[in-house]
Structure formats: C-alpha cells, structure tokens
Enzyme design. Structure first.
Site, PDB file in Angstrom:
ATOM      1  N   ASP A  58      -3.316 -11.573   5.213  1.00 38.32           N
ATOM      2  CA  ASP A  58      -2.720 -12.154   4.014  1.00 38.32           C
ATOM      3  C   ASP A  58      -1.197 -12.219   4.120  1.00 38.32           C
ATOM      4  OD1 ASP A  58      -5.196 -12.418   2.753  1.00 38.32           O
ATOM      5  OD2 ASP A  58      -5.091 -10.398   1.898  1.00 38.32           O
ATOM      6  N   TYR A 116      -6.353  -0.579  11.860  1.00 32.87           N
ATOM      7  CA  TYR A 116      -5.270  -0.864  10.917  1.00 32.87           C
ATOM      8  C   TYR A 116      -4.444   0.395  10.692  1.00 32.87           C
ATOM      9  CZ  TYR A 116      -7.203  -5.386   9.473  1.00 32.87           C
ATOM     10  OH  TYR A 116      -7.640  -6.688   9.448  1.00 32.87           O
TER      11      TYR A 116
END
EC number: 5.4.99.12
Length: 265
Positions: A58, A116
């Site tokens: 995003d 992540y």
C-alpha cells in the site's frame, strides 16, 4: 517476435514507499512503484514490459526485498536488468538482483513465505528524522506483555480480526511461523514470518500490540481478540510508515536471492 523466444526474469528490488501511491499502477497516472519499474524496464528491453509482483504494498509501505517477474524477448545481460534499469528509475526505487528463471516461475504463486518488519518509535515527541521511516506512538510501551501477546499469533489461524474490510483474499486462514519483538534505543521491531498475509494484517496486529504495550488491552484480551474473528472489536489500523516487506521465500531450485535485512533497519 515468436513468444517461444521470450525469457522470464526475476528481480529483487527495494523501495521507499512514502514516495509512491502503493505498488499497483493506476489509471489516473499517480506515481506507483509498478508504473515506474515497468517504464524503466521498457527502456532497457525496447518493448513494453508487464510485471507480476510477489505481494502488492500500500501507499507508504516500504520494501527491502520485493520480488517481481517479467517476460521479454530482449536478449540482455544480467547487469542490464540491474544497473541499466536503475539508471532509468526515479529516486526511491532500486533493483538489487536480477536472474533469468524457468518459464514456469511465478513471483506470487511460487512464494511459500513472506517476511515483514514493523519499525515503531515510542517517544513523547516524534523524531522528524524518522518520519515516513517508522511508525510512532507517544505512549510508553512495556515490551514483555507485547511479546507474550505476539506468541498467540503463531500457527495456522483465522485472522479475520486483523483483516481489512476491503481485503480480497479468498480465505482469512493464514499461518504465522515466527512473531518476534525486540526493543532498543526507543525503537520497537516486530518481525513476522508467515505463508501469506491479509490486507493490512501486519498494521492491524501492530495496532493491537501497541494497545497491549500501553496497558489498554491485556495479553488475554489479545488472545481473545484473535478468537473473536471480528475486525469490529479490534484496535485501529496502525500507520503504514514503519512497515517493510523484508523477504519472500521460494524453492531453492529457482535460485532467488533473499537479501539480509539492512543493519540500519
């Protein structure tokens, strides 16, 4: 040219997500990572190039080791897809590695794991030097209950409580292999390794862990939140600034390099 002459290449790239409106190119022409990369690749290939990414990110989300594949009829040496492409990329994106791969390789579907890191600053005043590089909370955090809460993430579970409303994943069931929290010099690092992640999943987990660390949510409440399987009862989504895609796992046969997480991160 004959499509049989096409070569498939895989590239690993890093980017500063704060400079772009996410990965996916958009019809209105706003700057995105995909649009910039495909433009640069086309300059080297001498033809239009379409990319497939391991996982879309995003607006504001960074990557230290994103993986992309593309097909081309252009016969170019490996360094052309690294140095040559980098010469045509805007600031904020860099190709780290390039490798010709088997024609059946797929950056998304062959990935069996993703890594992540969320970098969080905990300080009364937000450092201007960490803006866009780390998330921030003015709250003082207790790392130990956050670690105990994170342990409940391990395993195959329904993560609907951490799923964005607009998530398009077919199933909310994902597997988390590792969930580690460390703290040093006012910075908290959350490292997650899983088979796949839902839209906003890491940011939603971070938001809930901040609640735990600040005493607004108990460890038991965090565990119960997972079992609730409802986003409506969960804390707000945390800011994208501190989120980094740090690696993608592939079968060794493909030879895809997964760089180490940079020491500065």
């Amino acid at each position: 040219m004959d499509t049989a002459q096409k070569q498939r290449w895989a590239i690993t790239l890093s980017y500063d997500g704060s400079r772009f409106y996410g990965w996916q190119k958009q019809a209105d022409g706003v700057p995105t990572v995909q649009a910039a990369l495909e433009t640069a690749l086309a300059q080297i290939a001498g033809e239009a190039v379409s990319t497939t990414v391991a996982g879309r990110t995003d607006t504001g989300v960074h990557a230290t080791a994103q993986v992309v594949h593309f097909d081309t009829t252009a016969a170019r040496p490996q360094q052309a897809w690294v140095r040559g492409v980098n010469a045509h990329l805007p600031e904020g994106i860099a190709v780290l590695h390039a490798r010709q791969v088997a024609p059946e390789f797929h950056a998304r579907f062959d990935a069996y794991g993703r890594h992540y890191r969320y970098l969080l600053e905990s300080a009364p005043v937000r450092s201007p030097l960490l803006k866009n590089r780390a998330g921030w909370t003015h709250l003082k955090l207790d790392i130990e209950p956050m670690r105990r809460a994170a342990a409940y993430l391990i395993g195959e579970q329904d993560f609907s409580s951490f799923r964005a409303a607009e998530c398009q994943a077919k199933s909310p069931v994902k597997t988390i292999y590792r969930a580690d929290l460390t703290q040093s010099a006012g910075l908290v690092r959350l490292d997650l390794h899983g088979n796949a992640f839902l839209h906003h999943m890491v940011r939603n987990i971070m938001g809930a862990l901040v609640y735990v660390g600040s005493g607004r949510l108990s460890v038991e409440g965090f565990a119960a939140l997972i079992q609730e399987r409802s986003r409506l009862k969960a804390p707000p989504t945390f800011m994208p600034d501190g989120l980094y895609l740090t690696g993608v796992d592939y079968p060794e046969a493909y030879g895809i390099i997964r760089p180490q997480i940079p020491e500065w991160l």
